[in-house]
Design an enzyme around this catalytic site. Structure first.
Site, PDB file in Angstrom:
ATOM      1  N   SER A  21       3.556   6.052   0.672  1.00  0.00           N
ATOM      2  CA  SER A  21       2.793   5.510   1.786  1.00  0.00           C
ATOM      3  C   SER A  21       1.703   6.481   2.225  1.00  0.00           C
ATOM      4  O   SER A  21       1.990   7.595   2.676  1.00  0.00           O
ATOM      5  CB  SER A  21       3.715   5.231   2.977  1.00  0.00           C
ATOM      6  OG  SER A  21       2.942   5.036   4.148  1.00  0.00           O
ATOM      7  N   ASP A  75      -1.938  -4.069  -1.470  1.00  0.00           N
ATOM      8  CA  ASP A  75      -2.673  -4.966  -0.556  1.00  0.00           C
ATOM      9  C   ASP A  75      -3.304  -6.150  -1.290  1.00  0.00           C
ATOM     10  O   ASP A  75      -3.675  -7.144  -0.666  1.00  0.00           O
ATOM     11  CB  ASP A  75      -3.782  -4.196   0.175  1.00  0.00           C
ATOM     12  CG  ASP A  75      -3.219  -3.210   1.189  1.00  0.00           C
ATOM     13  OD1 ASP A  75      -2.034  -3.343   1.562  1.00  0.00           O
ATOM     14  OD2 ASP A  75      -3.966  -2.306   1.612  1.00  0.00           O
ATOM     15  N   GLY A 106      -0.931  -1.262  11.544  1.00  0.00           N
ATOM     16  CA  GLY A 106       0.036  -0.244  11.127  1.00  0.00           C
ATOM     17  C   GLY A 106      -0.636   1.105  10.927  1.00  0.00           C
ATOM     18  O   GLY A 106      -0.064   2.149  11.239  1.00  0.00           O
ATOM     19  N   SER A 160      -9.388   1.351   5.561  1.00  0.00           N
ATOM     20  CA  SER A 160      -8.646   2.621   5.497  1.00  0.00           C
ATOM     21  C   SER A 160      -9.539   3.798   5.872  1.00  0.00           C
ATOM     22  O   SER A 160      -9.140   4.672   6.638  1.00  0.00           O
ATOM     23  CB  SER A 160      -8.127   2.855   4.069  1.00  0.00           C
ATOM     24  OG  SER A 160      -7.091   1.964   3.767  1.00  0.00           O
TER      25      SER A 160
END
Ligand code: S3P
Length: 426
Positions: free
Chosen positions: A165, A313, A93, A22
């Site tokens: 999100s 996750d 994504g 991330s």
């Protein structure tokens, strides 16, 4: 590729892991639109983060990769060039959703696509707010990649996230950097805040008050020196391995412990895990430290609501742990799992059943009874990195050697995974 995994007597050792996925994405994207050079140490080796670098290069920004050190020569907010062809996000994504926020503000048209899995993932969640800001975006069937993004002069919006999100939040904040006036993003459930922290590191004018994030358009970003911590989501596989097999003890150095990511550790400790932290410090606005885990019997329990969102996750590997726990594991409010790299509710249950584990799929979660024994099995990753790694961990506790088909999927976030597992599984 098929990988064979043998049962382990214990999982022991001291390891460090590739950089946080991330955080690496965010650093690379912001470096591309910052003025001057950004050096990123311990950049993720995962294919996803290299998809982001390829997109940045295709937008005319020089990128040098030397092992895990990445140097990006940013050309400022208006320094991106129209790409010659379609930008390729691969399986990522994060790449397509977050980069779209920047592309939405460019004075050119861009197309961005991905692999078969990404082509099935919903993009309306970013298209709606970016369109409200003034961009014009079209997608296959109105919501799937490829996207065609007609950049425009954007205006700030005040937007309440309908889904928890961080990718959507980030897309809007990155667009907000270019928008006239201020952009406000309101979260009902707190998601990972790496973007807010990274934006501050690059000098953006951003403020955060509880779950309301405000960014001012028009600020210039400045290149800087950064280091990505070891990825906590990758660490999760080794922590669970140690909690699954009696006699295990593992230490993982330099792991990102950002409180918006570390819910996993709280949940494990709440279920009886023997986990402690050492050498905790702040670096680049992020908390990092060493995690030491020793085997202890795990109670199991229920994961739901905000907790589910905060460790979404890690659910594939927690499902494995749940099956061996005393009380089993119930997961609710996890509808988002159905639109990850695979429908993870389905792929988790499929693989659990292959090793003789009873498990029930709910529309938004899982019910996995406890105290179950793991039989050796032939697993499939279904092309999903976290499914590959979760069932490699399950295979360590099986009654004989197991195989994983399409095991190469692990390299999306962690190419060194099987080597590292071999190193610690005795
Ligand atoms: C991510 C956010 C989460 C997570 C993904 C990475 C990020 O996705 O599942 O692996 O880096 O912001 P969502 O934003 O779809 O919840």
């Amino acid at each position: 590729m098929q990988v064979k995994i043998f049962p382990a007597g214990a999982v022991t050792g001291s390891i460090s892991l590739p950089g946080d996925k991330s955080i690496s994405h965010r650093y690379a994207m912001l470096a591309a639109i910052a003025e001057g050079v950004t050096a990123i140490e311990n950049y993720s080796t995962g294919a996803d983060c290299h998809s982001t670098l390829a997109c940045v290069r295709a937008l005319g920004i020089p990128v040098k990769v030397d092992g895990t050190l990445v140097r990006i020569e940013g050309r400022g907010m208006n320094g991106l060039l129209a790409p010659a062809g379609c930008l390729e996000a691969g399986n990522s994504g994060s790449t397509i959703r977050m980069l779209s926020g920047i592309l939405a503000a460019q004075p050119f048209v861009s197309r961005i696509a991905g692999d078969e899995s990404l082509a099935r993932r919903p993009m309306a969640r970013i298209m709606r707010p970016l369109a409200q800001m003034g961009a014009s975006i079209s997608a296959r069937e109105g919501q799937f990649p490829p996207l065609e993004i007609h950049g425009a002069k954007l205006a700030g919006i005040d937007y309440t996230l309908p889904v928890p999100s961080a990718q959507v939040k980030t897309s809007i904040l990155f667009a907000g950097l270019y928008a006239a006036g201020e952009t406000v993003v309101r979260e009902t459930v707190r998601s990972r805040d790496h973007s807010e922290i990274a934006l501050r590191q690059f000098g953006a004018n951003i403020s955060v008050e509880r779950r309301v994030i405000t960014i001012q358009g028009g600020s210039e970003l400045k290149g800087c020196e950064l280091a990505a911590p070891s990825d906590l989501s990758s660490a999760a596989f080794f922590l669970v391995a140690a909690l699954l097999i009696p006699g295990s003890r593992i230490s993982i150095r330099g792991v990102g412990l950002n409180p918006t990511r570390a819910t996993l550790l709280d949940v494990l400790v709440g279920m009886g895990a023997n986990i402690r932290l050492a050498n905790v410090e702040q670096k680049g606005g992020e908390m990092i430290g060493e995690i030491i885990a020793e085997y202890a019997p795990i109670r199991g329990g229920a994961i739901e609501k905000d907790v589910t969102a905060a460790l979404i996750d890690e659910i594939p590997v927690l499902a494995v742990l749940g099956a061996s726990s005393e009380e089993g594991l119930t997961v609710r409010d996890a509808g988002e799992l159905r639109i990850k790299e695979t429908d993870r509710i389905a792929t988790i249950v499929d693989n659990l059943q292959r090793m003789g584990i009873a498990a029930e799929a709910l529309h938004d979660g899982l019910v996995i009874p406890g105290k179950q024994k793991f039989r050796a099995a032939a697993f499939d990753s279904f092309g999903d990195h976290r499914i590959a790694m979760a069932f490699a961990v399950a295979a360590l506790a099986a009654d004989g050697p197991s195989t994983i088909d399409n095991a190469e999927a692990a390299s999306v976030s962690f190419p060194e995974f099987y080597d590292t597992l071999k190193q610690v599984a005795q």
